[in-house]
Structure formats: structure tokens, C-alpha cells
Write a protein that holds these residues in place. Structure first.
Motif, short mmCIF file in Angstrom:
data_model
loop_
_atom_site.label_atom_id
_atom_site.label_comp_id
_atom_site.label_asym_id
_atom_site.label_seq_id
_atom_site.Cartn_x
_atom_site.Cartn_y
_atom_site.Cartn_z
N ALA A 113 9.17 19.79 10.84
CA ALA A 113 8.84 19.53 12.25
C ALA A 113 8.48 18.06 12.49
O ALA A 113 7.80 17.73 13.47
CB ALA A 113 7.72 20.44 12.74
N LYS A 114 8.97 17.19 11.65
CA LYS A 114 8.64 15.76 11.78
C LYS A 114 9.85 14.91 11.41
O LYS A 114 10.46 15.12 10.36
CB LYS A 114 7.47 15.40 10.86
CG LYS A 114 7.15 13.91 10.80
CD LYS A 114 6.22 13.58 9.66
CE LYS A 114 5.92 12.09 9.57
NZ LYS A 114 7.10 11.28 9.22
N ALA A 115 10.18 13.97 12.27
CA ALA A 115 11.25 13.02 11.98
C ALA A 115 10.71 11.83 11.20
O ALA A 115 9.49 11.69 11.00
CB ALA A 115 11.88 12.55 13.29
N LEU A 116 11.59 10.98 10.75
CA LEU A 116 11.20 9.71 10.15
C LEU A 116 10.36 8.93 11.17
O LEU A 116 10.72 8.87 12.35
CB LEU A 116 12.44 8.91 9.77
CG LEU A 116 12.26 7.62 8.98
CD1 LEU A 116 11.85 7.94 7.55
CD2 LEU A 116 13.55 6.81 9.00
N THR A 117 9.23 8.38 10.75
CA THR A 117 8.33 7.72 11.69
C THR A 117 8.04 6.28 11.30
O THR A 117 8.26 5.88 10.16
CB THR A 117 7.00 8.50 11.81
OG1 THR A 117 6.45 8.72 10.52
CG2 THR A 117 7.21 9.82 12.52
N GLU A 118 7.52 5.53 12.26
CA GLU A 118 7.21 4.11 12.08
C GLU A 118 5.82 3.94 11.46
O GLU A 118 4.93 4.78 11.63
CB GLU A 118 7.26 3.39 13.41
CG GLU A 118 8.64 3.37 14.06
CD GLU A 118 9.65 2.59 13.24
OE1 GLU A 118 9.27 1.55 12.67
OE2 GLU A 118 10.81 3.02 13.17
N PRO A 119 5.61 2.81 10.77
CA PRO A 119 4.32 2.59 10.10
C PRO A 119 3.11 2.58 11.03
O PRO A 119 2.00 2.87 10.59
CB PRO A 119 4.51 1.22 9.43
CG PRO A 119 5.98 1.12 9.19
CD PRO A 119 6.60 1.79 10.37
N TYR A 120 3.31 2.25 12.32
CA TYR A 120 2.13 2.19 13.20
C TYR A 120 1.46 3.55 13.34
O TYR A 120 0.27 3.64 13.67
CB TYR A 120 2.51 1.61 14.57
CG TYR A 120 3.18 2.57 15.53
CD1 TYR A 120 2.41 3.35 16.40
CD2 TYR A 120 4.57 2.67 15.60
CE1 TYR A 120 3.02 4.22 17.30
CE2 TYR A 120 5.18 3.54 16.49
CZ TYR A 120 4.40 4.30 17.34
OH TYR A 120 5.00 5.17 18.23
N LEU A 121 2.20 4.63 13.06
CA LEU A 121 1.63 5.97 13.17
C LEU A 121 0.78 6.35 11.96
O LEU A 121 0.27 7.47 11.89
CB LEU A 121 2.75 6.99 13.37
CG LEU A 121 3.43 6.91 14.75
CD1 LEU A 121 4.75 7.67 14.74
CD2 LEU A 121 2.52 7.43 15.84
N ARG A 122 0.60 5.42 11.04
CA ARG A 122 -0.34 5.65 9.94
C ARG A 122 -1.79 5.69 10.44
O ARG A 122 -2.67 6.15 9.71
CB ARG A 122 -0.18 4.56 8.87
CG ARG A 122 1.18 4.59 8.17
CD ARG A 122 1.38 3.38 7.29
NE ARG A 122 2.75 3.30 6.80
CZ ARG A 122 3.30 2.22 6.22
NH1 ARG A 122 2.54 1.12 6.06
NH2 ARG A 122 4.55 2.23 5.82
N VAL A 123 -2.02 5.16 11.61
CA VAL A 123 -3.34 5.27 12.25
C VAL A 123 -3.15 5.89 13.62
O VAL A 123 -2.05 5.87 14.20
CB VAL A 123 -4.05 3.91 12.36
CG1 VAL A 123 -4.39 3.36 11.01
CG2 VAL A 123 -3.22 2.91 13.18
N PHE A 124 -4.22 6.44 14.16
CA PHE A 124 -4.17 7.11 15.45
C PHE A 124 -4.53 6.13 16.56
O PHE A 124 -5.13 5.08 16.33
CB PHE A 124 -5.13 8.30 15.45
CG PHE A 124 -4.73 9.38 14.49
CD1 PHE A 124 -3.83 10.37 14.87
CD2 PHE A 124 -5.22 9.38 13.19
CE1 PHE A 124 -3.45 11.36 13.97
CE2 PHE A 124 -4.84 10.35 12.29
CZ PHE A 124 -3.95 11.35 12.67
#
Length: 586
Positions: free
Chosen positions: A555-566
Motif C-alpha cells: 500500500a505504499k509507492a516509492l517515496t521521496e526522502p522528505y517523508l522520512r520526517v512528518f
């Protein structure tokens, strides 16, 4: 005048970060400021108490942010349940944005912890003759670092004011620059802390041992804090330590070794770490203390959330059919189902084993819920997969019983769609692969996790299970990783094998110890850390360090590094001067 300034600043701090609105509840502020600043004992109790005010015990706070976005845990929408505006599945889908309610809850809980701990420090400053003043100041400072560090980990910035300086203005710490100061702060208070057990301390107090564990964790993740958005996740784990005495990994090894060589010991029954009677457990270094007394808050979420509604510990208790294990994590256990940490059968005093496979037709009616006297059924621990069995209710609201007075065990069906067998499937198979949404006839999907013992006393929401924030098993996992990153693979393998072989299976399997492995590489190490630390608010940090967090999984696509934090909650951004939104969020 300095006290007035201090309290005025603190009231501002509370108005922004606890309530995040302009309509303040003055009675709450008065309770925190008026009474507790003049009473160090009450102020310290409030600072510690915030750990259990949902912060580290509710699934929708730190746990939700550390676990639901990872490959080992999720809370999907299940038919008519767990929609809640999409806030839970957004954590799995990485679509939380700037207005997610679960993210806001964690932020508010953590910043409330910062505030209450600063209040305690101010109270102690105003009462220099208070008994054990220096010890309490040291404990409060350590607790403050824990709250700030966790906030920086999740949000990359944290509100703070230095109550020891003349300028007590509100600032926003940034992870990259603040991590070194936090390390220095904890190292500086160690002389004033006591060893666990001294001066009537327990594992719910911030002792020297808690400081060692927190320092190990901070050093292990320091490289990530220093380079959060590194696109290739090539973090410099071998950077010089803050004091230039060795590297970050050397410090991890040093502090974990102090604990490994100390007065703690690994539990042979792994699940004892997460049992109702785990208070003063041999592994627990620092924990959130929970009491089932309805006086201070406690929470049963870590067990309740994963238990299905029709799985009843007593006639008056049930689960909520929420969280589950993701397929990626479940399949890492292939070839390791005999690991004592994977699953454990429960045996009753008359010798009956609850096999949960249809062969156990009844259980002895020997245990009761303490506060009601109603019969109690113990479910097995660990990962639960496949068709489930358990007690069912009779027409009078009690358990169905056999003619000889035992609790009848039957095949279970899902409560909200009773035509569906309670068959927990490893596969999720969402209709839309990138949306964690199950239809009403799919609500049985997902392996469930009964690692945390369900406490039935006082309803479904309370629990006496202490929540370990640091325990010995985690120290071995940290040290193994540090050894591996230094190139000392033999030492890393040795620590992994200590964890594997120190745990034993149940008497059904002759109390056999876990088996050692012959070799180790990065993937094996990654999996072994997961076997030891699953669902303990550890996985997100681990995935970022091992460069798996940005990848696509269920249920998750490849994501960008900025999503390592909320994102900083927009409600805070709107009313707070001096704070800016994190990189990547609009």
C-alpha cells in the motif's frame, strides 16, 4: 521578575504547543503552572506521567508514527471500521500531509512532555533546598532530552527554551545541529544520576542506565539526523563522536556494553518482556510504568488493537480488529517459525495446551478476570496466522461451556461479517494496491500480533503492562548493528546469536533454545533486528538507517526522502511565530 518572565513564557509555550489553539482552558494551565511549579514532586510526577498520557502507550501517538508507516505494521480501513477520515491508512500510504490528526496527536503529546518537564525543572530551580534536588534535576534533564530527541526524530525540529540561561526565549531546535547538544547534555548529567535500584529508583525512573541506553540510541541515529534528506541514504555512521573519542559506532558499542555487562539479563521467555507482570523485568532498562488502578492513565492498545472483535479473553472483553503485520515483515520469518520470538503456545495448569488449530476443544475454567470473577481465556502469544479458534458467548452473555464445566473452544468467525471465518491471511491484496482499504468481506486479512499481553481487567482500554522504551534485547540489537557497520561481522554475529539462543521455546517443545545462524550479511542483520524489536516503536528508525524506508511496499509507492520526517501540524504553523514547515511539505 525572572520568575514572572519564566512563567509567562511557559504559559505561551503551553498555549501554542499543548492546545494549538487560541481558546485556552485556563484550569488546565493553572493546574500545570500554578500548583506544580511550587511543588517539585507534583511537577516531576506530571513530567513522568506524560509518558503514559498516550505519548508512548497509545497506538495513535508515537507508536503510530514509528510503526504504521513501516513494512511491519499497518492499520488499514476495514469495511465500516477504522476509516476515521483516512488518518490511519495515510500513515501507511505516506499521504499524511500537514493536517493528519494522528500526526498532530503525536506532536501535541511530545511537546506537552517537553513543557511538563521544563515546568519540573523550573519548579526545582525555585526550590533549591528540596530533598534530592540534584538527582531530580538530573532526571528531569534526561527526561527532557528523551522528549526532545523523539520530537526531533519524528519532526526534525522541536520547541525548546533553556531555563538555565538568562535568555529563556522560545527557540526551535533543528535535528542536524541539536543532536550533538543533546548528547552532551545527557553525558553531563550522568554523575548526578543514580544506578537503577539506588535511592529507591525503579525502571520507571531516569537512571544512569536509562542515560546509557538513550545515548546509544542517539549515537546510532546521529548520522541520520546530520543528513536527513540524503537521497542515497549513504549516512556517515563512522563520523567522529561528539567528544572526538572514537566514532559514533564506537560510542554505541561503549554504552550498550555498559548495559550488557551490567545487572540485566535476557528473558528466556521472550514474551515475558511484554506480559501483565513485566514490572521489574530482568531486561527492562527504562519503561513507561502502567497501573491498572484507574488513578493514572494506562493503555491496552498494543494488544487490543490487533485482537479481533470476536476474540474474547472474558465474556466482557474483546479486541477491535485493527492493526496487523504487513506481508513483507511476515515473510522475513520464513525458515524461522521455530524461533521462540515468533510464537508461543499457552499451557494451562492442568496440562492443556491451547493449540488454536481445532484440536483443542475445551480449556479448563481455572482463571478469572480479577475485578469481575468471570472466566478468563489466555490466547497464544506472538504472530497469529490462519484460522483462529476461541470461546464463544452463550445466550446469557457468558462463555459457552462443556457438560463437564470446561470452556468450549470453537472455530471463530469475524464479528461484523459472521459468514467470514476468522482466517488471518498474510496477504493483504487491497483492491487498489496503493490504498490500505479493505471491503467488509475482506476484514479478516492480515496476520495479527499478540506480542503484547492483553490485560482484561477494568475493560478493554486499561493495562498493567509496562511499556519498555529501552530493554536489554534492544541493546544487543544496537551493538550488533554498530559492530557490523564497523566491519566487525564476527562480533555482530555473536550478538545476534546470543539473542537467538537465549530465548527458549515452551515445554511443548522441550524448552528448546533458539538456533544459532552461521553467517551474517546486511539483509540477515536487518531481519534479525526485526525479529527482536518488532512493534516496539523502533522500525521506522531502523528502516531509514538501512535504506528501506523510501522503497515501495504494501500500500505504499516509492517515496521521496522528505517523508522520512512528518510535517509540523498546520494548526501549529498557523499560530506560531518563528516556526517554519519542514522541507517538502506545502
Amino acid at each position: 521578575m525572572s520568575n514572572i518572565i519564566s512563567r509567562t513564557t511557559l504559559i505561551f509555550f503551553l498555549s501554542v504547543f499543548v492546545f494549538s489553539c487560541t481558546d485556552l482552558e485556563e484550569d488546565v494551565i493553572d493546574e500545570v503552572i500554578g500548583g506544580e511549579t511550587s511543588n517539585p514532586e507534583s511537577a516531576m510526577a506530571a513530567a513522568y506521567g506524560q509518558l503514559a498520557e498516550g505519548t508512548f502507550t497509545d497506538h495513535g501517538s508515537v507508536f503510530g508514527l514509528q510503526e504504521y508507516p513501516t513494512d511491519e505494521c499497518m492499520l488499514p480501513t476495514r469495511g465500516s471500521d477504522w476509516g476515521d477520515g483516512g488518518k490511519w491508512r495515510a500513515l501507511t500510504e505516506f499521504t499524511w500531509g500537514t493536517n493528519n490528526a494522528a500526526v498532530s496527536t503525536a506532536w501535541n503529546n511530545l511537546t506537552s512532555g517537553i513543557t511538563k518537564t521544563l515546568t519540573a525543572i523550573v519548579s526545582l530551580q525555585e526550590n533549591p533546598d528540596y530533598e534530592n534536588h540534584d538527582l531530580f534535576i538530573a532526571e528531569a534533564r534526561g527526561l527532557l532530552v528523551l522528549y526532545v530527541y523523539t520530537t526531533l526524530d519524528l519532526f526534525n525540529q522541536a520547541p525548546y527554551r533553556d531555563v538555565f540561561s538568562e535568555d529563556k526565549s522560545l527557540v526551535f531546535l533543528q535535528a542536524e545541529s541539536a543532536i550533538d547538544d543533546l548528547i552532551i547534555e545527557v553525558e553531563s548529567i550522568i554523575p548526578n544520576l543514580v544506578n537503577l535500584g539506588e535511592q529507591q529508583t525503579n525502571n520507571g525512573r531516569f537512571t544512569k542506565q536509562a542515560a546509557y541506553a538513550l545515548l546509544a540510541d542517539m549515537y546510532l541515529n546521529r548520522a541520520v539526523f546530520k543528513d536527513r534528506y540524503n537521497e542515497t541514504s549513504s549516512f556517515n555512521f563512522m563520523a567522529s563522536a561528539v567528544d572526538n573519542d572514537g566514532t559514533d559506532m564506537d560510542k554505541v558499542i561503549y554504552y550498550t556494553s555498559l548495559l550488557i555487562n551490567g545487572n540485566f539479563s535476557l528473558e528466556s521467555n521472550y514474551f515475558d518482556n511484554f506480559a501483565i507482570d513485566n514490572t521489574h523485568g530482568s531486561e527492562i532498562i527504562f519503561a513507561v510504568i502502567q497501573e491498572n488502578d484507574n488513578i493514572r492513565r494506562s493503555d491496552n492498545d498494543f494488544a487490543y488493537m490487533s485482537t479481533a472483535r470476536a476474540q474474547k479473553q472474558t465474556p466482557d472483553n474483546r479486541g477491535t480488529n485493527g492493526s496487523c503485520v504487513e506481508p513483507e515483515f511476515y515473510y522475513t520469518w520464513e525458515g524461522n517459525h521455530d524461533d521462540p520470538r515468533f510464537h508461543r503456545y499457552y499451557q494451562y495448569s492442568d496440562g492443556t495446551w491451547f493449540m488454536n488449530d481445532g484440536t483443542t476443544e475445551s480449556l479448563p475454567a481455572e482463571d478469572t478476570r480479577p475485578d469481575t470473577g468471570k472466566y478468563l481465556v489466555h490466547f497464544n502469544r506472538g504472530l497469529q496466522v490462519g484460522q483462529q479458534y476461541g470461546p464463544t458467548l452463550s445466550g446469557d452473555g457468558e462463555f459457552d461451556m462443556t457438560e463437564d464445566g470446561r470452556i468450549a473452544i470453537s472455530k471463530l468467525y469475524m464479528e461484523k461479517n459472521t459468514t467470514i471465518p476468522m482466517d488471518f491471511t498474510p496477504e493483504m491484496d487491497f483492491n487498489n494496491p496503493l490504498e490500505a482499504v479493505l471491503s467488509q468481506d475482506q476484514i479478516n486479512r492480515g496476520v495479527r500480533n499478540f506480542k503484547w499481553e492483553f490485560d482484561p481487567e477494568n475493560g478493554n482500554g486499561n493495562s498493567a503492562v509496562d511499556v519498555p522504551l529501552f530493554r536489554l534485547g534492544g541493546m544487543y540489537a544496537m551493538r550488533a548493528e554498530a559492530y557490523y557497520r564497523k566491519g566487525s561481522t564476527a562480533l555482530a554475529l555473536a550478538d545476534v546469536n546470543i539473542l537467538r539462543t537465549s530465548r527458549t521455546r515452551e515445554a511443548l517443545f522441550d524448552n528448546a533454545p533458539g538456533t544459532a545462524i552461521a553467517s551474517i550479511d546486511e539483509e540477515i542483520l536487518y531481519n534479525e533486528i526485526g525479529f527482536e524489536m518488532y512493534w516496539e516503536m523502533y522500525r521506522r528508525k531502523q528502516m531509514i538507517r538501512f535504506n528501506t524506508y523510501d522503497r515501495a511496499y504494501t500500500a505504499k509507492a516509492l517515496t521521496e526522502p522528505y517523508l522520512r520526517v512528518f510535517a509540523i501540524p498546520q494548526s501549529t504553523i498557523d499560530v506560531t511565530e518563528g516556526i517554519t514547515q519542514n522541507f517538502g511539505y506545502n
